[in-house]
Design an enzyme around this catalytic site. Structure first.
Site, PDB file in Angstrom:
ATOM      1  N   CYS A 106       3.303   8.654   8.269  1.00  0.00           N
ATOM      2  CA  CYS A 106       2.385   7.583   8.661  1.00  0.00           C
ATOM      3  C   CYS A 106       1.051   7.773   7.929  1.00  0.00           C
ATOM      4  O   CYS A 106       0.829   8.792   7.274  1.00  0.00           O
ATOM      5  CB  CYS A 106       2.153   7.607  10.174  1.00  0.00           C
ATOM      6  N   CYS A 123      -0.883  11.023   8.937  1.00  0.00           N
ATOM      7  CA  CYS A 123      -0.319  12.226   8.321  1.00  0.00           C
ATOM      8  C   CYS A 123      -0.527  12.211   6.809  1.00  0.00           C
ATOM      9  O   CYS A 123      -0.720  13.262   6.199  1.00  0.00           O
ATOM     10  CB  CYS A 123       1.156  12.368   8.677  1.00  0.00           C
ATOM     11  N   HIS A 144       2.601  14.580  15.288  1.00  0.00           N
ATOM     12  CA  HIS A 144       3.652  14.298  14.312  1.00  0.00           C
ATOM     13  C   HIS A 144       4.078  15.598  13.634  1.00  0.00           C
ATOM     14  O   HIS A 144       3.334  16.584  13.602  1.00  0.00           O
ATOM     15  CB  HIS A 144       3.155  13.294  13.285  1.00  0.00           C
ATOM     16  N   GLU A 158       4.396  16.471  10.525  1.00  0.00           N
ATOM     17  CA  GLU A 158       3.564  16.921   9.413  1.00  0.00           C
ATOM     18  C   GLU A 158       2.277  17.567   9.923  1.00  0.00           C
ATOM     19  O   GLU A 158       1.860  18.627   9.433  1.00  0.00           O
ATOM     20  CB  GLU A 158       3.218  15.743   8.489  1.00  0.00           C
TER      21      GLU A 158
END
Length: 183
Positions: free
Chosen positions: A117, A120, A92, A94
């Site tokens: 999410c 993260c 992801h 992040e």
């Protein structure tokens, strides 16, 4: 247009202002980072910024560094084994930004195109980030996002959605087109 009248002792001074706020500027950077993602379904970008409005790190969702992206599945069919889903191989935005940061992210703000999410959120909270500014919260009704918000609430991390001015993207498009006309 108002004519600028200089104050006594000022020579060649002109009132100036930026076309965008800091929030808009950094969200545009996150949007540009998301444009780099090869994910065919969801493109996400993020930018971590310190208290002086200096970018610390950025990321987008994509394959693990050094992996031949042409050899991993990019489909999101969760009915097949994990080894045949993008979720087993893609980082992801992040997580990507955090893993590439060479500076502490404590007290930074993160501008992200999609609300983080729960996985993260754990990484962001562990870094002691102070604020999340997000563009979209399209998964707000999922358990993962409810957990993310609880993690942020328990960690004292504020979060807010940024609503871009409706004319921002057309103005940016016109500005960029004008730059290309000068080439």
């Amino acid at each position: 247009m108002d004519t600028y009248v200089p104050k006594e002792g000022q020579i060649n001074y002109i009132d100036v202002s930026s076309q965008v706020s800091w929030d808009e500027y950094f969200m545009l950077e996150a949007m540009l980072a998301s444009f780099k993602s090869k994910d065919p379904n969801t493109k996400v970008g993020c930018v971590f910024v310190d208290k002086h409005n200096h970018q610390v790190t950025m990321g987008y969702n994509g394959a693990i560094a050094g992996v031949d992206e042409s050899k991993i599945p990019w489909g999101n069919d969760r009915s097949v084994s994990m080894e045949f889903q993008k979720y087993g191989y893609v980082m992801h935005a992040e997580a990507n930004a955090i893993s590439h940061s060479v500076k502490s992210l404590e007290s930074t703000r993160v501008y992200v195109t999609l609300f983080p999410c729960n996985e993260c959120a754990k990484l962001i909270a562990s870094q002691r980030v102070s604020e999340i500014i997000y563009l979209s919260d399209k998964y707000r009704d999922t358990p993962e996002i409810r957990v993310s918000k609880k993690i942020f609430d328990l960690s004292g991390i504020s979060y807010r959605q940024l609503k871009l001015k409706p004319d921002l993207i057309p103005r940016l498009s016109g500005y960029l087109s004008g730059m290309l006309d000068q080439v």
